[in-house]
Enzyme design. Structure first.
Site, PDB file in Angstrom:
ATOM      1  CG  HIS A  81      34.207  44.054  54.938  1.00  0.00           C
ATOM      2  ND1 HIS A  81      35.624  43.492  54.842  1.00  0.00           N
ATOM      3  CD2 HIS A  81      34.307  44.257  56.040  1.00  0.00           C
ATOM      4  CE1 HIS A  81      35.710  42.548  56.157  1.00  0.00           C
ATOM      5  NE2 HIS A  81      34.767  43.192  56.379  1.00  0.00           N
ATOM      6  CG  ASP A 111      37.876  42.679  51.967  1.00  0.00           C
ATOM      7  OD1 ASP A 111      36.936  43.624  51.604  1.00  0.00           O
ATOM      8  OD2 ASP A 111      37.942  42.883  53.058  1.00  0.00           O
ATOM      9  CB  SER A 182      36.277  44.213  59.519  1.00  0.00           C
ATOM     10  OG  SER A 182      36.203  43.433  59.161  1.00  0.00           O
ATOM     11  N   GLY A 239      50.621  31.217  33.600  1.00  0.00           N
ATOM     12  CA  GLY A 239      50.175  30.634  32.313  1.00  0.00           C
ATOM     13  C   GLY A 239      49.941  29.268  32.573  1.00  0.00           C
ATOM     14  N   GLY A 241      46.703  26.323  33.834  1.00  0.00           N
ATOM     15  CA  GLY A 241      45.070  25.962  34.460  1.00  0.00           C
ATOM     16  C   GLY A 241      45.606  24.148  35.784  1.00  0.00           C
TER      17      GLY A 241
END
Length: 324
Positions: A81, A111, A182, A239, A241
């Site tokens: 960012h 990020d 950052s 593979g 969920g």
């Protein structure tokens, strides 16, 4: 009101307060100044704005940031960012020189971005995950004032699901961090890189309130090894969920419910079944889906992930090999 006056204490008591009694070789120093040779200020040029960053500059002036040398030949790590929308990027080296830098590669899910500058900036060695309450120091270009050092302790490890990035493995610290830091370094007393400064948890202002996050060295190494070798991060597919437990379930157990298994995929081959209660991944307890995602994504395609589940009340640990 009575005030504490240390002069009223004897030498022995003062040594106890300082943590030095019985250890004549102990040192109050928790920061290796050589770290400063490996950290640079990042000066992005944003669209429609002049370059700069100090808070007293006119409104609209782009903020500065920080980067850390993580490999030879001028390779620098920073937060994406800081540079993602920049038209051009320069870095200010520890000796004061300002040189152009190239954005070599980026990884939006974590990020993180890889820069390169034509300068010899010594890379910092990676350190192990620090223990809770252990001392750490943050080095960053806070408010564009050039590098500064603030120190504190490790408040938490393996933070995920904070809402900043899709893939998170944060070290939380109370070392003071403000805008401009950052991409800076979080280091241990031996000067080893244990995290890359990434985010400030705050409600009303973009300033430090003592809850600050740095990307862990484990995730840094995972991402930057791929960025250096391939220009992109190669992530494995488990593979499966996962879903949070329902409120009534959380009263008696903790973990994530396995609601889907891809036929023929990595989870199916490992023997995972729909309905399993996933309690840990690689020994790391998981309570939120982002925690499981982060634990899995610390591994590469073809590497094994140990998944601990409860099935019919019995604990099982299954070895899952990530698909490419």
């Amino acid at each position: 009101m009575r005030l504490f006056d240390p002069r009223a204490l004897g030498l022995a008591a003062l040594l106890v307060l300082a943590g030095l009694q019985g250890n004549s070789t102990a040192s109050a120093q928790t920061f290796d100044p050589k770290v400063l040779e490996s950290v640079v200020s990042v000066l992005p040029l944003w669209p429609g704005q002049p370059q700069g960053g100090q808070p007293e500059l006119p409104p609209g002036v782009a903020p500065e940031g920080t980067a850390v040398a993580i490999a030879p030949d001028g390779h620098l790590a920073t937060a994406l960012h800081v540079v993602d929308r920049a038209l051009s990027i320069s870095v200010r080296l520890p000796d004061g020189r300002v040189l152009p830098a190239e954005l070599v590669a980026r990884d939006p899910p974590s990020d993180l971005a890889l820069l390169q500058v034509e300068a010899d900036v010594p890379p910092l060695p990676y350190g192990p995950q620090p223990a809770l309450a252990s001392p750490v120091c943050a080095v960053g270009n806070q408010f564009g004032l050039d590098l500064s050092v603030t120190c504190g302790v490790v408040s938490a490890v393996n933070r995920a699901g904070t809402g900043f990035n899709p893939i998170e493995d944060f070290i939380q610290t109370d070392a003071v961090v403000n805008p401009g830091a950052s991409g800076g370094a979080l280091v241990d007393p031996q000067g080893r890189l244990v995290g890359l400064l990434s985010a400030i948890f705050t409600k009303e202002s973009d300033a430090n309130i003592g809850v600050n996050f740095a990307v862990s060295a484990a995730l840094l190494r995972r991402v930057y090894d791929d960025l250096l070798a391939h220009g992109a991060v190669r992530r494995g597919r488990p593979g499966l969920g996962l879903a949070p437990l329902k409120a009534e379930e959380r009263a008696r157990q903790a973990g994530l419910r396995l609601w889907g298994v891809q036929p023929g995929g990595a989870a199916a081959r490992a023997g995972l079944q729909v309905g399993d209660l996933v309690t840990a991944i690689d020994g790391r307890p998981v309570r939120k889906v982002p925690e499981a995602t982060s634990a899995i994504q610390l591994k590469r395609p073809g590497e094994a992930v140990e998944v601990t589940v409860l099935r019919d009340g019995q604990p099982l640990t299954l070895r899952l090999i990530l698909d490419p």
